[in-house]
Design a protein around this motif. Structure first.
Motif, PDB file in Angstrom:
ATOM      1  N   ALA A  68       0.826  -1.205   0.000  1.00 51.69           N
ATOM      2  CA  ALA A  68       0.000   0.000   0.000  1.00 51.69           C
ATOM      3  C   ALA A  68       0.859   1.253   0.000  1.00 51.69           C
ATOM      4  O   ALA A  68       0.570   2.234  -0.703  1.00 51.69           O
ATOM      5  N   ASN A  82       2.527   2.039  -3.419  1.00 55.87           N
ATOM      6  CA  ASN A  82       1.563   2.510  -4.410  1.00 55.87           C
ATOM      7  C   ASN A  82       0.692   3.652  -3.901  1.00 55.87           C
ATOM      8  O   ASN A  82      -0.236   4.072  -4.595  1.00 55.87           O
ATOM      9  N   ILE A 110      -1.641   3.827  -1.657  1.00 55.42           N
ATOM     10  CA  ILE A 110      -3.054   3.462  -1.593  1.00 55.42           C
ATOM     11  C   ILE A 110      -3.505   3.562  -0.143  1.00 55.42           C
ATOM     12  O   ILE A 110      -2.993   2.854   0.715  1.00 55.42           O
ATOM     13  N   TYR A 125      -7.986   0.671   1.090  1.00 54.49           N
ATOM     14  CA  TYR A 125      -7.173  -0.093   0.133  1.00 54.49           C
ATOM     15  C   TYR A 125      -7.967  -0.547  -1.092  1.00 54.49           C
ATOM     16  O   TYR A 125      -7.912  -1.695  -1.492  1.00 54.49           O
ATOM     17  N   ILE A 174      -8.745  -1.140  -4.834  1.00 51.88           N
ATOM     18  CA  ILE A 174      -8.035  -1.321  -6.093  1.00 51.88           C
ATOM     19  C   ILE A 174      -9.046  -1.700  -7.168  1.00 51.88           C
ATOM     20  O   ILE A 174     -10.182  -2.065  -6.863  1.00 51.88           O
ATOM     21  N   PRO A 179      -4.434   4.884  -8.126  1.00 48.18           N
ATOM     22  CA  PRO A 179      -4.732   5.822  -7.067  1.00 48.18           C
ATOM     23  C   PRO A 179      -3.480   6.277  -6.352  1.00 48.18           C
ATOM     24  O   PRO A 179      -2.536   5.545  -6.190  1.00 48.18           O
ATOM     25  N   SER A 180      -3.472   7.535  -5.916  1.00 46.48           N
ATOM     26  CA  SER A 180      -2.347   8.065  -5.151  1.00 46.48           C
ATOM     27  C   SER A 180      -2.910   8.986  -4.093  1.00 46.48           C
ATOM     28  O   SER A 180      -3.626   9.923  -4.404  1.00 46.48           O
ATOM     29  N   VAL A 212     -10.026   7.914  -5.013  1.00 47.93           N
ATOM     30  CA  VAL A 212      -9.508   7.436  -3.727  1.00 47.93           C
ATOM     31  C   VAL A 212      -9.582   8.508  -2.654  1.00 47.93           C
ATOM     32  O   VAL A 212      -9.168   8.283  -1.526  1.00 47.93           O
TER      33      VAL A 212
END
Length: 298
Positions: free
Chosen positions: A109, A112, A114, A118, A120, A145-146, A286
């Protein structure tokens, strides 16, 4: 005996093998060595490296393996120099992806960026190595996502703050969300006492009361692997995601399509909750938003 105990004295690794009848992954079968190799019963790291024409030390380093280099059936190994990415498939969740690649949920996580819960998406490409990425402030598109680091939901004992004012116009493309439960709001969105932050709202409930889908959508997660959230359901509504945490029973499964108002769970106090409640979040991409700005006034 000392070398065996330390697990680092042998010149070549020999992990635990399966029964003698399968002690060697069939030499007659072609090895899948292009970029990834799925471990079979009886495989050893040195044997895989020999068949794939790479050094076992390089393979160990590539997969963050250490002595005694034990492998498990079904484990996915990356070949040295292979692309360190994974493309999300329908039914995946971040926890299982992390485990299958020898990582922790928090590590994957963080790399990336996230955040909890979480979320995805099928087709999303995840990095399997690297350093934590910096946070971004918003993202309305599901892939890649960021966001800021993951947080654990705060306790539900904090008093509710004054509800935020309903905007005159909801964000473009937002579904017409409805309340997931009819109870009183006991904790609002945003900063909480003690430096905590609540990414949603908390609604008082009694055990077993129905938790309903806030809008029509697809179940993208239903489980209890995310620390603090207990029994959790995530629904995707196009570019939007809703989260329903701390349930006692889940009534849906991943991939299921649900209508607005459908019962998806029963209220409970699982995870970090210290009372029965429905923890409810709305995320645009996100980015968490204040649910009270998207739910109808009572």
């Amino acid at each position: 005996m000392l070398c065996a105990a330390l697990g680092a004295c042998a010149s070549r690794p020999e992990p635990i093998r399966g029964p003698s009848s399968t002690s060697s992954a069939s030499q007659s079968e072609p090895a899948s060595c292009a970029s990834r190799y799925t471990v079979r019963r009886g495989d050893t790291l040195s044997g895989i490296a020999d068949r794939c024409g790479v050094r076992w030390l390089d393979m160990a380093a590539e997969n963050n393996l250490s002595a005694p280099y034990t492998l498990r059936d079904g484990q996915v190994l990356l070949m040295p120099g292979a692309a360190r990415t994974y493309t999300v498939r329908r039914g995946d969740n971040l926890y299982r992806i992390a485990v299958s690649h020898g990582m922790s949920l928090q590590e994957l996580a963080s790399i990336n960026a996230i955040p909890a819960p979480y979320t995805i998406y099928p087709g999303q490409e995840l990095q399997l190595s690297g350093t934590a990425r910096p946070a971004q402030t918003a993202s309305a598109t599901p892939p890649a996502p960021s966001q800021r680091p993951a947080q654990t939901p705060p306790p539900a004992s904090q008093p509710a703050q004054q509800p935020a004012q309903q905007p005159s116009q909801p964000a473009a493309g937002a579904p017409q969300f409805r309340w997931p439960h009819s109870g009183e709001v006991i904790a609002n969105f945003g900063a909480q006492p003690g430096g905590r932050r609540n990414d949603g709202i908390k609604i008082a409930a009694s055990v077993g009361e129905p938790v309903r889908a806030a809008a029509a959508g697809e179940v993208v997660y239903a489980g209890n692997e995310l620390q603090g959230y207990g029994e959790l359901v995530l629904l995707r509504h196009g570019d939007w995601v809703t989260a329903y945490a701390h349930n006692s029973v889940l009534r849906v499964s991943v991939g299921q399509q649900v209508e607005a108002g459908a019962v998806i769970a029963e209220a409970g106090s699982t995870g970090s909750a210290n009372r029965v409640q429905v923890h409810f979040e709305i995320r645009r991409g996100v980015t968490p938003v204040n649910p009270l700005e998207y739910l109808p006034r009572r």
